[in-house]
Scaffold this motif. Structure first.
Motif, mmCIF file in Angstrom:
data_model
loop_
_atom_site.group_PDB
_atom_site.id
_atom_site.type_symbol
_atom_site.label_atom_id
_atom_site.label_comp_id
_atom_site.label_asym_id
_atom_site.label_seq_id
_atom_site.Cartn_x
_atom_site.Cartn_y
_atom_site.Cartn_z
ATOM 1 N N GLY A 130 -30.404 14.344 -22.255
ATOM 2 C CA GLY A 130 -29.949 13.792 -20.981
ATOM 3 C C GLY A 130 -30.454 14.577 -19.789
ATOM 4 O O GLY A 130 -30.953 14.000 -18.813
ATOM 5 N N TYR A 131 -30.365 15.896 -19.868
ATOM 6 C CA TYR A 131 -30.828 16.718 -18.751
ATOM 7 C C TYR A 131 -32.351 16.662 -18.592
ATOM 8 O O TYR A 131 -32.863 16.678 -17.473
ATOM 9 N N LEU A 132 -33.071 16.586 -19.702
ATOM 10 C CA LEU A 132 -34.528 16.464 -19.616
ATOM 11 C C LEU A 132 -34.935 15.139 -18.976
ATOM 12 O O LEU A 132 -35.845 15.095 -18.133
ATOM 13 N N ILE A 133 -34.267 14.072 -19.365
ATOM 14 C CA ILE A 133 -34.586 12.765 -18.788
ATOM 15 C C ILE A 133 -34.219 12.727 -17.311
ATOM 16 O O ILE A 133 -34.973 12.200 -16.485
ATOM 17 N N LEU A 189 -40.859 12.920 -22.198
ATOM 18 C CA LEU A 189 -41.239 12.969 -23.619
ATOM 19 C C LEU A 189 -40.334 13.902 -24.412
ATOM 20 O O LEU A 189 -39.886 13.560 -25.519
ATOM 21 N N ALA A 190 -40.050 15.067 -23.840
ATOM 22 C CA ALA A 190 -39.179 16.025 -24.527
ATOM 23 C C ALA A 190 -37.771 15.455 -24.679
ATOM 24 O O ALA A 190 -37.115 15.657 -25.710
ATOM 25 N N GLY A 191 -37.307 14.731 -23.670
ATOM 26 C CA GLY A 191 -35.990 14.099 -23.761
ATOM 27 C C GLY A 191 -35.928 13.075 -24.887
ATOM 28 O O GLY A 191 -34.968 13.030 -25.652
ATOM 29 N N ALA A 228 -31.792 4.855 -20.227
ATOM 30 C CA ALA A 228 -31.733 5.865 -21.294
ATOM 31 C C ALA A 228 -30.563 6.815 -21.064
ATOM 32 O O ALA A 228 -29.866 7.187 -22.016
ATOM 33 N N LEU A 229 -30.325 7.199 -19.808
ATOM 34 C CA LEU A 229 -29.195 8.089 -19.511
ATOM 35 C C LEU A 229 -27.868 7.420 -19.855
ATOM 36 O O LEU A 229 -26.977 8.060 -20.423
ATOM 37 N N VAL A 230 -27.742 6.150 -19.519
ATOM 38 C CA VAL A 230 -26.515 5.424 -19.868
ATOM 39 C C VAL A 230 -26.341 5.389 -21.384
ATOM 40 O O VAL A 230 -25.245 5.643 -21.903
#
Length: 126
Positions: free
Chosen positions: A74-77, A111-113, A51-53
């Protein structure tokens, strides 16, 4: 944004390494329930590394570009990986059950991410 692509790649690497560590070095040394917990941590770390990628690629594309919701996602994940998977790794190795109370905070960050990614797509995608 290259930060999220690099963070995703590092977490993907770590997920593979930690998965191998669990499969080869922890099996028979920790209880099966903790080995299963370790596997859950690895699985969630890898999913969210990807997901970050994806977020990094979206941020550098013309589809969404650099919108604040993607940055927040990105920061949340990334926080979710550290808190969720990190707490499960430590729980598996130490058996300190109170760490299970921290894990849901990482889940909420995941979830928020994902919600922020949805917001970015709905609000800005063509």
């Amino acid at each position: 944004m290259k930060f999220f692509i690099i963070a995703g790649a590092i977490n993907g690497f770590l997920a593979v390494a930690l998965g191998a560590f669990g499969a080869h070095l922890l099996e028979g040394r920790i209880a099966d329930k903790y080995l299963s917990t370790w596997g859950t941590a690895v699985q969630y770390q890898m999913f969210h590394a990807l997901a970050l990628v994806a977020i990094g690629i979206l941020m550098s594309s013309k589809v969404l570009g650099h919108v604040s919701q993607l940055n927040i996602a990105g920061y949340l994940i990334l926080a979710g990986i550290v808190i969720f998977s990190g707490s499960l790794y430590v729980l598996s190795l130490t058996g300190i059950s109170i760490l299970g109370a921290i894990t849901p905070i990482g889940g909420v960050a995941f979830l928020a991410g994902w919600i922020m990614l949805i917001v970015a797509a709905v609000k800005y995608a063509n």
